[in-house]
Design a protein around this motif. Structure first.
Motif: not given
Length: 238
Positions: A161-178
């Motif tokens: 039940y932990g979480e990873m928090l990654a600072l990302k740029g403009d492509t964050a949404e696309e990275e999540v989808k892929s």
């Protein structure tokens, strides 16, 4: 040798977010602008924007980190986001995980200079410390790797039940989808894009949050892959 540059004056937002640790934030910024540049950890062109692009951009990650948890900053490099996070959140117990010796030397010097007693520096790759590093509540990362690869390193370090928090740029949404298929294999139950730092950084910082469940299957999958990677390296050395 690359010449160091002078840290620019701090914006008012820096005083507000770092509070009583603002003088230490200045010391860290000066260390990045001087030693960090000389050792190739920070490009000289980054120095004029150290406050906005690096120190503040990382410090606002604190908005989404729970209280009094353990944190592992994977691929910490020059200490971003781990050290700014440590300056604004003394309630956290933070491990800066970095494989390169010259970077861990810098991190150890910075931690000692700033008196960060709640921060530990560990040299190694994420897949190499599985089983030796205690699982943490939160994994952080910035500019380390694409999300699917980063999750393969970071998620196995998490507690259930932990979480990873990654600072990302403009492509964050696309990275999540892929990355959804890879995240599912690792036991992730949710992946979302957050924006933090309203009124502090412009544009706001973008964070990808990957949440895991109890996920023993995901952890086993990652551990198996890490073991295969170690076996492959051993074979190549023969």
């Amino acid at each position: 040798m690359t010449e160091a540059a002078e840290l620019p004056p701090a914006p008012e937002e820096a005083r507000a977010i770092f509070g009583e640790r603002f003088p230490d934030a200045v010391r860290y910024g000066e260390l990045l602008a001087d030693t960090g540049v000389r050792r190739g950890l920070i490009g000289p062109r980054e120095v004029p924007r150290l406050w906005e692009r690096h120190l503040l951009n990382c410090a606002v990650l604190s908005e989404v980190v729970p209280d009094s948890v353990t944190v592992c900053d994977v691929g910490s490099g020059a200490g971003l986001p781990g050290i700014p996070l440590a300056l604004v959140r003394p309630d956290l117990k933070i491990t800066l995980l970095e494989p390169l010796l010259r970077r861990t030397n810098f991190l150890s010097e910075a931690v000692e200079l700033l008196g960060l007693d709640h921060v530990t520096v560990v040299r190694g790759r994420a897949e190499e410390v599985l089983g030796t590093l205690q699982p943490v509540h939160v994994v952080t990362a910035r500019a380390v790797a694409p999300l699917d690869r980063l999750a393969g390193w970071g998620v196995p370090l998490l507690r259930p039940y932990g979480e990873m928090l990654a600072l990302k740029g403009d492509t964050a949404e696309e990275e999540v989808k892929s990355a959804r298929a890879a995240l599912s294999k690792l036991g992730a139950v949710e992946a979302s894009v957050l924006h933090v730092g309203e009124g502090v950084v412009d544009p706001r910082a973008t964070v990808v949050r990957v949440e895991v469940g109890e996920s023993p299957g995901g952890v086993r999958f990652a551990a198996k892959r890490a073991k295969a990677a170690r076996t492959g390296r051993a074979r190549r050395r023969r």
